[in-house]
Design a protein around this motif. Structure first.
Motif, mmCIF file in Angstrom:
data_model
loop_
_atom_site.group_PDB
_atom_site.id
_atom_site.type_symbol
_atom_site.label_atom_id
_atom_site.label_comp_id
_atom_site.label_asym_id
_atom_site.label_seq_id
_atom_site.Cartn_x
_atom_site.Cartn_y
_atom_site.Cartn_z
ATOM 1 N N PRO A 10 1.257 -15.742 -2.615
ATOM 2 C CA PRO A 10 1.588 -14.840 -2.335
ATOM 3 C C PRO A 10 1.701 -13.837 -2.937
ATOM 4 O O PRO A 10 2.508 -13.373 -3.761
ATOM 5 C CB PRO A 10 2.318 -14.852 -0.628
ATOM 6 N N LYS A 11 1.073 -12.671 -2.891
ATOM 7 C CA LYS A 11 2.078 -11.546 -3.279
ATOM 8 C C LYS A 11 3.133 -10.479 -2.660
ATOM 9 O O LYS A 11 2.733 -10.375 -1.785
ATOM 10 C CB LYS A 11 1.249 -10.207 -3.201
ATOM 11 N N VAL A 12 3.708 -10.558 -3.912
ATOM 12 C CA VAL A 12 5.052 -9.402 -2.966
ATOM 13 C C VAL A 12 5.707 -8.153 -3.504
ATOM 14 O O VAL A 12 5.366 -7.791 -4.876
ATOM 15 C CB VAL A 12 6.700 -10.099 -2.741
ATOM 16 N N ALA A 13 5.743 -7.478 -2.307
ATOM 17 C CA ALA A 13 6.271 -6.006 -3.434
ATOM 18 C C ALA A 13 7.342 -5.344 -2.703
ATOM 19 O O ALA A 13 8.300 -5.532 -1.385
ATOM 20 C CB ALA A 13 4.879 -4.681 -2.661
ATOM 21 N N PHE A 14 8.829 -4.631 -3.596
ATOM 22 C CA PHE A 14 9.585 -4.577 -3.000
ATOM 23 C C PHE A 14 9.567 -2.679 -3.038
ATOM 24 O O PHE A 14 9.139 -1.541 -3.591
ATOM 25 C CB PHE A 14 10.814 -4.592 -4.501
ATOM 26 N N PHE A 15 10.636 -2.764 -1.874
ATOM 27 C CA PHE A 15 10.243 -0.793 -1.899
ATOM 28 C C PHE A 15 11.808 -0.330 -1.455
ATOM 29 O O PHE A 15 12.561 -1.379 -0.811
ATOM 30 C CB PHE A 15 9.664 -0.272 -0.777
ATOM 31 N N ASP A 16 12.418 0.965 -2.102
ATOM 32 C CA ASP A 16 13.727 1.589 -1.603
ATOM 33 C C ASP A 16 13.736 2.262 -0.118
ATOM 34 O O ASP A 16 12.559 4.090 -0.755
ATOM 35 C CB ASP A 16 14.568 1.632 -2.820
ATOM 36 N N PHE A 62 7.492 -4.050 -8.442
ATOM 37 C CA PHE A 62 9.748 -3.737 -7.882
ATOM 38 C C PHE A 62 9.659 -3.070 -8.992
ATOM 39 O O PHE A 62 9.858 -2.733 -9.927
ATOM 40 C CB PHE A 62 9.405 -5.465 -8.162
ATOM 41 N N ARG A 63 10.080 -1.782 -8.727
ATOM 42 C CA ARG A 63 10.346 -0.649 -9.103
ATOM 43 C C ARG A 63 11.457 -0.779 -10.214
ATOM 44 O O ARG A 63 11.666 -0.031 -10.930
ATOM 45 C CB ARG A 63 10.885 1.040 -8.462
ATOM 46 N N GLU A 85 4.666 -1.281 -13.459
ATOM 47 C CA GLU A 85 2.962 -2.181 -12.171
ATOM 48 C C GLU A 85 3.646 -1.772 -10.616
ATOM 49 O O GLU A 85 4.650 -1.939 -10.727
ATOM 50 C CB GLU A 85 2.445 -3.314 -12.906
ATOM 51 N N HIS A 86 2.588 -1.373 -10.351
ATOM 52 C CA HIS A 86 2.190 -0.642 -8.969
ATOM 53 C C HIS A 86 1.285 -1.348 -8.073
ATOM 54 O O HIS A 86 0.368 -1.119 -9.177
ATOM 55 C CB HIS A 86 2.935 -0.155 -8.614
#
Lengths: 638, 245
Positions: free
Chosen positions: B3-9, B39-40, B45-46
């Motif tokens: 699964p692809k995961v992303a982090f945001f703030d 994941f800044r 990459e994004h």
């Protein structure tokens, strides 16, 4: 009795610590309190402590314990955890020793808990008589301030020396091998030790205003005391502190802890508490003890009445830990029972001493927490949320269940859930489970396919007594998923049709698309030896329905049966029973002609973990099948 | 496929993402199970192609709502991480003050250039599938939630308070040490980490579902807090939850 100087006792303890074959544990200071912890030196030992934060129970029934580890990477395997080192526990007060004796009986009943007993039997208890009583201690009232049994060695402080009572051969051996300069007690020592022990009895700051032996009798009439439990629990934080620090509490939860590979992991049990909000909640969301007063009351009843009726002891040793750990100060049993007694006195009640019940603890083998492996050999979707799984045990042994029993279904990494067996025992080799997608385990189960493996423990519970039903007319009343456990008996009866009289089946569910076992039920229409009626609460306009419209009770007037010859067999959602029973009573069905299968949160399956308890009854072992005449007076049952 | 995961703030200190970046020996195992696409804090990459979105920070401006809604649209699962995202967090303290005054305090003479409204958890804007509570989140707790989601299981978030873990850890109660603690009404799951270290529970995981708030406040006052201080204890982390109750 033997005598040892304090200096020599220090050396004795240090000699024990030097040995590698066991762990030596003793009472150490923790902040301004005390706790049992591993000893590095005899200097750390505080035998003059008042009370420890947690009881020594934690060494036999730890806060968190691995029941087994599993590995699903290469087929399936599950193995029991490795053995632990024996322990020597130094400084256990008499009340905590008696609490362990309580735990012994509880963990031995029905099925013995080998995790507990392995540790218990290999351990050595060195007790110490109380030198300083904690403010909340009332052990003298509970008969637990001193003890003559349950220890290997018992120490009494005589100033510059200790008196030692030897309680077992293990204790004797320990002393002769590791202690120096042990002498036989002189008359003066015996007398001083006796005086010290008696002195303890008068130290309690707590005061019972009546003999605590009356507690079970007192509780008997206080279950529905108007406003009493609400008043006393108004400030309850439901934090569980009172039960978590209790030396005789033994409720636990079981869950899976996968590692990050997601393929290996462990099944653990952790302490749980009946005061906590979700303790009696089941996957459907129904919470059988949803409010704080009901949970608060359950604690007192469990300690003072239910366990007394089962084992003959009030399961409180008077350590006072619950009182001292309750921030709003509402957990002190002395205050509560004094209040209860006072109110009863004001109301003019008279109490006779509680009658000691007959106690006959039977043990049939050990609890096995490791499931057997089984394969799904057929998967039949029945409705949007229910599926019928046909399952076969891998060891080739038959499940050997009775109608109405249940199994615990495991999916490693997810957990375990109780599922009733839907197939009749006459169906050999495999068994069927009709499962509704509700919680984690059942949701995951629905994603599994034919050939996938699951774990099975059981069968559990009493089941229906098909033998005693022989010759009777049977009126089956099933609501929704309640058909699942009833089907095991229903099909058994059809397979032994000549042994039974008339057979009626009344089945109701919400709407046509929720009907379970539809084809099987349709085929009943052609049978002359079964009268089948069905109802739905409503039928959407675009669907057809030829049965009745309405709740299940609309079907009862449609059948004609002889109440004297008929046994009604009920299973459905909790709300159903009250109404069906009322209608059956209206048809003159005697109470003992109504039997039912109840649903609760059965977790361990063997009457230990406490989640499925209905008042004094453990649904997992005393049920799930009950005769109405036996449970109609049990307030939490229906 | 992983699964692809992303982090945001959003409005927050990024301390929760730091906890994830600091997973140490578990980090490689975790990366064996998921592919991080955004994941800044740790990578340049994004990608907008992700299955699980981990969102940190509370929503404190109207224009943040659109970004949240976009994340919800892109992701199959949205997980709120940290107190700010999960319960409004410490940011909600400002909800009890005059907004203009708050802006002036923070931005001084430039206050007019910045938008702000009362702080709120992300589930005030979008549906959230799972929560990792804490300020910051507990790494073990984060992994438990992630493992549950990967196994297709609803995370077993405790409904009981911190006292349960505190008692199991055999801590001396903070009140016994003359301190004031909101552990009896705070959701467990942190293994009572703060009390284990000799301090108190500040309530960072938020109120349990059915807290007995009156009793807890009474306990605080009985042990010597003023009424105002007791209210302050509750506001530190429970501000949004209390206002909603």
């Amino acid at each position: 009795m033997k005598i040892i100087s304090k200096e020599d006792f220090q050396s004795f303890v240090n000699a024990l610590i030097q040995e590698d074959s066991w762990n030596v544990i003793g009472v150490k200071s923790r902040g301004n309190k005390f706790a049992f912890a591993p000893l590095d030196s005899a200097d750390e030992l505080h035998l003059d402590y008042d009370v420890t934060l947690l009881p020594p129970k934690k060494y036999f029934f730890p806060q968190r314990e691995t029941l087994f580890t599993y590995d699903i990477s290469n087929g399936f395997s599950a193995k029991n955890p490795e053995e632990t080192k024996p322990m020597i526990i130094i400084g256990v007060h008499p009340y905590d020793i008696i609490a362990l004796l309580h735990m012994d009986e509880i963990f031995r009943e029905t099925k013995s808990d080998s995790f507990y007993f392995k540790k218990r039997e290999s351990s050595i208890i060195i007790g110490v008589n109380i030198q300083k009583m904690s403010k909340y201690n009332f052990s003298s009232y509970m008969g637990c301030a001193t003890v003559d049994y349950g220890y290997d060695l018992m120490i009494t402080d005589l100033g510059n020396r200790y008196a030692i009572n030897v309680g077992s051969q293990k204790g004797e051996d320990l002393l002769s091998k590791y202690a120096k300069n042990v002498t036989l007690a002189l008359a003066r020592d015996v007398q001083t030790a006796g005086q010290k022990k008696r002195g303890i009895m008068n130290q309690s700051e707590q005061e019972f205003k009546f003999p605590p032996e009356l507690i079970p009798e007192l509780l008997k009439d206080s279950y529905v005391k108007s406003g009493f439990w609400e008043k006393h629990s108004e400030k309850c934080l439901a934090c569980g502190s009172c039960v978590l620090v209790c030396p005789t509490c033994y409720c636990f939860d079981v869950k899976d802890n996968p590692d990050l590979s997601l393929e290996h992991g462990e099944r653990i049990r952790t302490w749980d508490g009946c005061l906590l909000e979700d303790f009696a909640k089941i996957a459907s969301g129904e919470n059988f003890r949803a409010t704080r007063p009901t949970r608060y009351r359950h604690r007192y009843f469990k300690k003072g009445k239910y366990l007394f009726d089962r084992f003959g002891f009030v399961s409180c040793v008077g350590c006072g830990r619950c009182s001292s750990n309750c921030l709003p100060d509402i957990a002190n049993p002395v205050n509560l029972f004094n209040d209860m007694y006072q109110e009863s006195q004001n109301a003019g009640a008279q109490f006779a001493t509680s009658i000691q019940p007959d106690v006959n603890i039977k043990t049939e083998g050990n609890i096995d927490y490791v499931p057997k492996l089984a394969t799904i050999i057929k998967k039949v979707p029945m409705t949007a949320s229910e599926t019928l799984f046909e399952v076969k045990l891998e060891d080739g042994v038959e499940l050997g269940h009775k109608p109405g029993q249940f199994v615990e279904v495991s999916i490693f990494g997810i957990g375990e859930a109780p599922i009733s067996i839907s197939s009749s025992p006459t169906k050999k080799e495999t068994f069927e489970l009709c499962v509704r997608k509700l919680g984690n385990v059942t949701t995951k189960l629905h994603k599994l396919n034919v050939g996938d493996r699951i774990g099975i423990r059981g069968p559990f519970g009493n089941g229906f007594d098909a033998e005693s039903l022989k010759g009777k007319d049977l009126l089956f009343v099933a609501g929704g998923l309640g058909i699942a456990p009833l089907r095991s008996l229903f099909n058994y009866v059809l397979d032994n049709r000549k042994d039974y009289g008339k057979v009626f089946l009344l089945y109701g569910c919400k709407e046509p698309k929720e009907i379970l076992f539809g084809e099987e039920l349709l085929s009943l229409a052609s049978r002359e030896d079964v009268e089948f009626k069905s109802a739905v609460n409503w039928c959407p306009e675009n669907e057809t329905w030829t049965g009745s419209i309405g709740v299940i009770t609309t079907l009862i007037p449609q059948v004609s049966f002889d109440p004297e010859k008929t046994i009604a067999v009920l299973c459905g959602p909790p709300v159903m029973y009250k109404f069906v029973i009322a209608d059956l009573k209206g048809r003159n069905v005697p109470d003992d002609h109504i039997i039912m299968s109840l649903e609760r949160r059965m977790k361990c399956g063997v009457g230990k973990c406490g989640h499925c308890q209905i008042n004094h009854i453990y649904v997992c072992k005393d049920g799930p099948v009950f005769n109405y005449s036996k449970i109609k007076g049990v307030p939490e049952a229906l | 496929m992983k699964p692809k995961v992303a982090f945001f703030d959003f409005a927050g200190c990024e301390g929760d993402q730091l906890q994830v970046a600091n997973l140490e020996e578990n980090l490689l195992d975790l990366l064996g199970q998921v592919e991080v696409v955004s994941f800044r804090e740790v990578m340049k990459e994004h990608s907008d192609n992700y299955d699980i979105a981990f969102v940190e920070g509370s929503c404190t401006r109207l224009q943040d709502e659109d970004r949240l809604k976009q994340i919800r649209k892109n992701a199959k699962l949205v997980v709120a991480i940290g107190s700010c995202a999960a319960i409004g967090g410490i940011n909600s303290l400002k909800n009890y003050k005059d907004l203009d005054q708050v802006k002036k305090t923070v931005y001084g003479e430039h206050a007019a250039l910045f938008d702000s409204y009362s702080a709120r958890p992300i589930d005030a804007i979008i549906p959230v599938d799972a929560y990792v509570y804490g300020c910051p989140i507990d790494r073990e707790d984060f992994l438990q939630v992630v493992k549950s989601l990967l196994l297709g299981k609803k995370p077993e978030t405790p409904t009981y308070p911190v006292c349960v873990e505190c008692k199991k850890n055999e801590n001396v109660c903070a009140f016994e040490r003359g301190q004031f603690c909101v552990g009896p009404v705070t959701r467990a799951g942190c293994n009572s980490c703060c009390v284990n270290e000799g301090t108190i529970c500040w309530g960072c995981r938020g109120l349990i579902d059915n807290p007995n708030e009156n009793s807890q406040k009474e306990v605080l006052i009985k042990n010597g807090l003023t009424v105002d201080d007791a209210i302050g204890k509750f506001r530190l982390y429970f501000g949004w939850q209390e206002a909603k109750r």
